[in-house]
Scaffold this active site. Structure first.
Site, mmCIF file in Angstrom:
data_model
loop_
_atom_site.group_PDB
_atom_site.id
_atom_site.type_symbol
_atom_site.label_atom_id
_atom_site.label_comp_id
_atom_site.label_asym_id
_atom_site.label_seq_id
_atom_site.Cartn_x
_atom_site.Cartn_y
_atom_site.Cartn_z
ATOM 1 N N CYS A 100 37.119 5.968 -33.150
ATOM 2 C CA CYS A 100 38.363 6.744 -33.158
ATOM 3 C C CYS A 100 39.418 5.824 -32.562
ATOM 4 C CB CYS A 100 38.244 8.021 -32.328
ATOM 5 S SG CYS A 100 39.820 8.900 -32.231
ATOM 6 N N CYS A 103 41.856 7.844 -30.041
ATOM 7 C CA CYS A 103 41.426 8.304 -28.719
ATOM 8 C C CYS A 103 39.916 8.167 -28.583
ATOM 9 C CB CYS A 103 41.902 9.726 -28.438
ATOM 10 S SG CYS A 103 41.623 10.903 -29.786
ATOM 11 N N SER A 104 39.164 9.230 -28.807
ATOM 12 C CA SER A 104 37.738 9.168 -28.448
ATOM 13 C C SER A 104 36.905 10.188 -29.208
ATOM 14 C CB SER A 104 37.602 9.448 -26.953
ATOM 15 O OG SER A 104 38.180 10.716 -26.661
ATOM 16 N N CYS A 105 37.322 10.572 -30.411
ATOM 17 C CA CYS A 105 36.646 11.674 -31.112
ATOM 18 C C CYS A 105 35.203 11.336 -31.484
ATOM 19 C CB CYS A 105 37.417 12.032 -32.380
ATOM 20 S SG CYS A 105 39.112 12.547 -32.046
HETATM 21 FE FE FE Z 1 39.806 10.750 -30.912
#
Ligand code: FE
Length: 195
Positions: A100, A103-105
């Site tokens: 991602c 961000c951090s999905c």
């Molecule tokens: Fe994310």
């Protein structure tokens, strides 16, 4: 001259944010408890069982590849950040890896919350530019005859990499097979195998 910024331990900062949100009425204290309870069910062992089942059941593999959201829900793996899951099958000629960049999905119900390295700006920036080098630095050398596909996961679409089943595991039970499937292998920075 750069100014050194000192910060409180993460637990203290988290408590301060939580208190501010509850005090201002933006979020109820109950919601924090509810989320904490649900979060305990988000773990990579869930995804490992999905993968092991897919390795041993061709019909389930078909369902997983055609509609991973529904296939994961057969095990009860559903909910927040798992509303639309897409499974990517690794093959001898194609290796998939997810990131991602924003961000951090991750697909929480089957992968759990993302590990720190997955959230790092370095991984997010570099794996799209030079995936083979990043994978090699993480201990995974992908052969030149294998194509590497980098998939950008997002708020809407959460990917689950299905690693290849290791050789000489024909007689193994589902639990034995699932133990070979790490979170990293379902992100695509490792292969399935003995820890
Ligand atoms: Fe994310």
């Amino acid at each position: 001259m750069s100014e050194k910024i000192s910060t409180a331990p993460i637990e203290h900062r988290a408590e301060a944010v939580k208190a501010a949100l509850v005090d201002t009425g933006l979020v109820s204290a109950q919601m924090f408890d509810d989320v904490a309870e649900i979060a305990e069910s988000w773990k990579p062992e869930n995804g490992a069982h999905v993968v092991a089942r897919a390795w041993t059941d061709p019909d389930f593999m078909d369902r997983l590849l055609s509609d991973a959201t529904a296939a994961c829900a057969e095990f009860g793996y559903a909910g927040p950040q798992g509303e639309y899951i897409v499974a990517l099958e690794n093959t001898p000629t194609c290796h998939n890896v997810i990131v991602c960049t924003q961000c951090s999905c991750t697909a929480w119900p089957v992968l759990g919350l993302p590990p720190d390295w997955y959230k790092s700006p370095e991984y997010r920036a570099r794996v799209v530019r030079e995936p083979r080098r990043v994978l090699a630095e993480m201990g995974l050398n992908v052969g030149k005859d294998v194509s590497v596909r980098v998939w950008e996961t997002s708020a809407e679409t959460r990917y689950l990499v299905i690693p290849m089943r290791p050789n000489e595991t024909e007689d193994w039970t589902l639990d034995q097979l699932a133990a070979l499937v790490s979170r990293e292998s379902m992100i695509g920075v490792a292969v399935a195998g003995r820890p």
